[in-house]
Design an enzyme around this catalytic site. Structure first.
Site, mmCIF file in Angstrom:
data_model
loop_
_atom_site.group_PDB
_atom_site.id
_atom_site.type_symbol
_atom_site.label_atom_id
_atom_site.label_comp_id
_atom_site.label_asym_id
_atom_site.label_seq_id
_atom_site.Cartn_x
_atom_site.Cartn_y
_atom_site.Cartn_z
ATOM 1 N N ASN A 7 -11.946 11.695 12.807
ATOM 2 C CA ASN A 7 -10.681 11.281 13.415
ATOM 3 C C ASN A 7 -10.444 12.214 14.612
ATOM 4 O O ASN A 7 -9.996 13.341 14.448
ATOM 5 C CB ASN A 7 -9.576 11.422 12.362
ATOM 6 C CG ASN A 7 -8.224 10.988 12.883
ATOM 7 O OD1 ASN A 7 -8.070 10.660 14.059
ATOM 8 N ND2 ASN A 7 -7.240 10.985 12.001
ATOM 9 N N ARG A 83 -12.253 6.718 13.194
ATOM 10 C CA ARG A 83 -10.940 6.121 13.364
ATOM 11 C C ARG A 83 -10.713 5.866 14.860
ATOM 12 O O ARG A 83 -10.993 6.728 15.682
ATOM 13 C CB ARG A 83 -9.869 7.075 12.851
ATOM 14 C CG ARG A 83 -8.481 6.530 13.031
ATOM 15 C CD ARG A 83 -7.463 7.595 12.680
ATOM 16 N NE ARG A 83 -6.129 7.028 12.661
ATOM 17 C CZ ARG A 83 -5.058 7.649 13.157
ATOM 18 N NH1 ARG A 83 -5.189 8.856 13.701
ATOM 19 N NH2 ARG A 83 -3.892 7.095 13.110
ATOM 20 N N HIS A 172 -1.179 2.458 11.822
ATOM 21 C CA HIS A 172 -1.274 2.823 10.395
ATOM 22 C C HIS A 172 -1.916 1.701 9.565
ATOM 23 O O HIS A 172 -1.739 1.649 8.348
ATOM 24 C CB HIS A 172 0.118 3.117 9.778
ATOM 25 C CG HIS A 172 0.773 4.356 10.281
ATOM 26 N ND1 HIS A 172 2.136 4.445 10.431
ATOM 27 C CD2 HIS A 172 0.263 5.533 10.664
ATOM 28 C CE1 HIS A 172 2.440 5.650 10.897
ATOM 29 N NE2 HIS A 172 1.325 6.331 11.047
ATOM 30 N N ARG A 231 9.513 10.986 17.475
ATOM 31 C CA ARG A 231 9.608 9.708 18.214
ATOM 32 C C ARG A 231 10.923 9.009 17.898
ATOM 33 O O ARG A 231 11.375 9.021 16.744
ATOM 34 C CB ARG A 231 8.446 8.794 17.830
ATOM 35 C CG ARG A 231 7.133 9.218 18.420
ATOM 36 C CD ARG A 231 5.977 8.388 17.882
ATOM 37 N NE ARG A 231 5.102 9.192 17.061
ATOM 38 C CZ ARG A 231 4.111 8.730 16.304
ATOM 39 N NH1 ARG A 231 3.864 7.443 16.259
ATOM 40 N NH2 ARG A 231 3.368 9.538 15.583
ATOM 41 N N ILE A 322 6.308 12.100 3.647
ATOM 42 C CA ILE A 322 7.683 11.954 3.154
ATOM 43 C C ILE A 322 7.729 10.969 1.988
ATOM 44 O O ILE A 322 8.330 11.238 0.951
ATOM 45 C CB ILE A 322 8.606 11.480 4.311
ATOM 46 C CG1 ILE A 322 8.645 12.533 5.430
ATOM 47 C CG2 ILE A 322 9.995 11.162 3.789
ATOM 48 C CD1 ILE A 322 9.396 12.086 6.685
ATOM 49 N N GLU A 324 5.492 10.112 -0.169
ATOM 50 C CA GLU A 324 4.880 10.579 -1.415
ATOM 51 C C GLU A 324 5.629 11.754 -2.027
ATOM 52 O O GLU A 324 5.590 11.953 -3.241
ATOM 53 C CB GLU A 324 3.429 11.023 -1.159
ATOM 54 C CG GLU A 324 2.504 9.878 -0.842
ATOM 55 C CD GLU A 324 1.145 10.342 -0.322
ATOM 56 O OE1 GLU A 324 0.677 11.414 -0.742
ATOM 57 O OE2 GLU A 324 0.559 9.625 0.507
ATOM 58 N N GLU A 375 -6.589 7.323 3.913
ATOM 59 C CA GLU A 375 -7.176 6.594 5.040
ATOM 60 C C GLU A 375 -8.666 6.893 5.176
ATOM 61 O O GLU A 375 -9.448 6.014 5.534
ATOM 62 C CB GLU A 375 -6.434 6.972 6.338
ATOM 63 C CG GLU A 375 -5.040 6.374 6.378
ATOM 64 C CD GLU A 375 -4.100 7.098 7.320
ATOM 65 O OE1 GLU A 375 -3.641 8.201 6.957
ATOM 66 O OE2 GLU A 375 -3.804 6.579 8.405
#
Ligand code: AMP
Length: 388
Positions: A7, A83, A172, A231, A322, A324, A375
């Site tokens: 990644n 990725r 995602h 964001r 957050i 999990e 992922e």
């Protein structure tokens, strides 16, 4: 199959070597500050944590260090999964790297310039350095590619949409796809309309009906939708014109403001990390409390929006940092959905585990789950499917 998952970012390169059968992770790490002074690789190999302080002027050197580190694992690498943040209009699914697919990754890069160029470079480096290994591109947008046109099309002039490929791409997707697979298995195929809630420093929701993406909250770029760490999420697009014309901010200033200086960080005035914001709120900081209230308010609103896109919802799944870990945020979001008959059991919500688990009450109208995302495993499974 032993798959190396990569990644790459503009100045970092995360890696993980894992076995798709046993799911064992042999090694993982991150090359940080590539091209910047003070670069290093933090990694864990065979359960041992280490740091290597080395010069990494470019991504090629970083890849060389990764392969050097992986020699200690003593497992043959059988394929590499990359990725790709933005697959644009070319990738409805993962694809094996060829000159053509690598060209596509570069062609769509203006949609995600900070990521795609570096990712494409790393793909090329890996292919050139290890021509005997197969490489696979796994775009974060692929899962959303075939959502209904009413969901992906923006109500902009058709010639503009066509010429510039302006549409909702989402992000995602690899995480949402993994969550669907896991939930489908966990609920014994009883889930049909799932809202997957990926709540981390980046955050998005996805409406998934029988394995197909029906809508998602991120748009042309990952700036849209929920409030995130730094964001702003959805704001009136005219905000950009107004800040430019009246505020005198350049387009680049506004880009940086909305992507890096907004969200929880801006509203709380304290931090982009939800734990700091939570602690601030607990100590009576009203701005921190407002940041959390806004985060939860938007999440509950958009969960209902995702449910509306499927005309229903039988399951919700929380995932990522957050989703999990924060029982408080899960409770606050679900609390605002009580009118839909969604209820969680406070004791189940407090359970900590690395396994998927139910946190809703038996009489809840919607099953609510917490599902740790993975992922890297999803990427590795795609590599196995295409190369294995
Ligand atoms: P991610 O981008 O998925 O790594 O998620 C990062 C976010 O998860 C940050 O806002 C963290 O505050 C949050 N997070 C991580 N661990 C915890 C935890 N144990 N409790 C609450 N929030 C957490």
């Amino acid at each position: 199959m032993n798959v190396l998952v990569i990644n790459a970012g503009s100045s970092s390169l995360k890696f993980q070597l894992l076995d798709t059968n046993t799911r064992e992770v042999f090694a993982k790490g991150n090359c940080e500050r590539i091209g910047i002074e003070g670069s290093f690789v933090g990694y864990t190999v065979n359960g041992e944590k280490k740091q290597l302080d080395v010069d990494m002027p470019d991504h090629k050197t970083a890849v060389q260090h990764v392969f050097e580190i992986l020699k200690a694992v003593d497992k043959p690498i059988e394929g590499i999964g990359h990725r790709l943040v933005q697959g644009g209009w070319y990738f409805p699914e993962s694809k094996v790297v060829t000159d053509e697919t690598l060209g596509w990754a570069r062609e769509v890069a203006p949609l995600a310039p900070l990521h795609n160029y570096a990712e494409a470079d790393v793909i090329e480096i890996c292919r050139d350095m290890f021509p005997e290994l197969g490489n696979v591109i796994v775009p974060d947008t692929a899962f959303h590619y075939n959502m209904p046109e009413r969901a992906w099309r923006y109500a902009l002039p058709r010639d503009v949409v066509d010429k510039y490929h302006v549409r909702k791409y989402g992000a995602h997707g690899t995480s949402h796809r993994y969550i669907w697979r896991t939930v489908d298995e966990f609920t014994n195929h009883e889930t049909h309309k799932l809202v997957s809630c990926h709540l981390g420093s980046g955050a998005s929701l996805c409406a998934i009906e029988d394995g197909h993406c029906m809508d998602t909250t991120m748009g042309l770029t990952p700036l849209d939708g929920l409030i995130m760490g730094t964001r702003c999420g959805t704001v009136d697009p005219a905000t950009v014109f107004y800040l430019n014309r009246v505020g005198g901010y350049s387009i680049d200033d506004i880009d940086t403001m909305m992507n890096k200086k907004s969200g929880l960080l801006a509203v709380s005035g304290v931090s982009s990390d939800s734990r700091d914001v939570r602690d601030g709120a607990a100590n009576g900081d009203a701005n921190c409390q407002m940041a959390l209230d806004m985060f939860n308010y938007r999440a509950s609103q958009l969960i209902a929006e995702m449910a509306a896109s499927m005309e229903g919802m039988d399951t919700m799944a929380f995932t990522a940092g957050i989703g999990e870990n924060s029982a408080e945020i899960r409770a606050a979001i679900v609390d605002r959905l009580g009118w839909l008959g969604v209820k969680i059991d406070p004791e189940l919500n407090d359970v900590r585990s690395d396994d998927p688990r139910v946190i809703s009450t038996p009489d809840s109208s919607v099953k609510v789950l917490v599902v740790p995302t993975n992922e890297e495993l999803m990427i590795a499974l795609d590599v196995e499917a295409l190369l294995g």
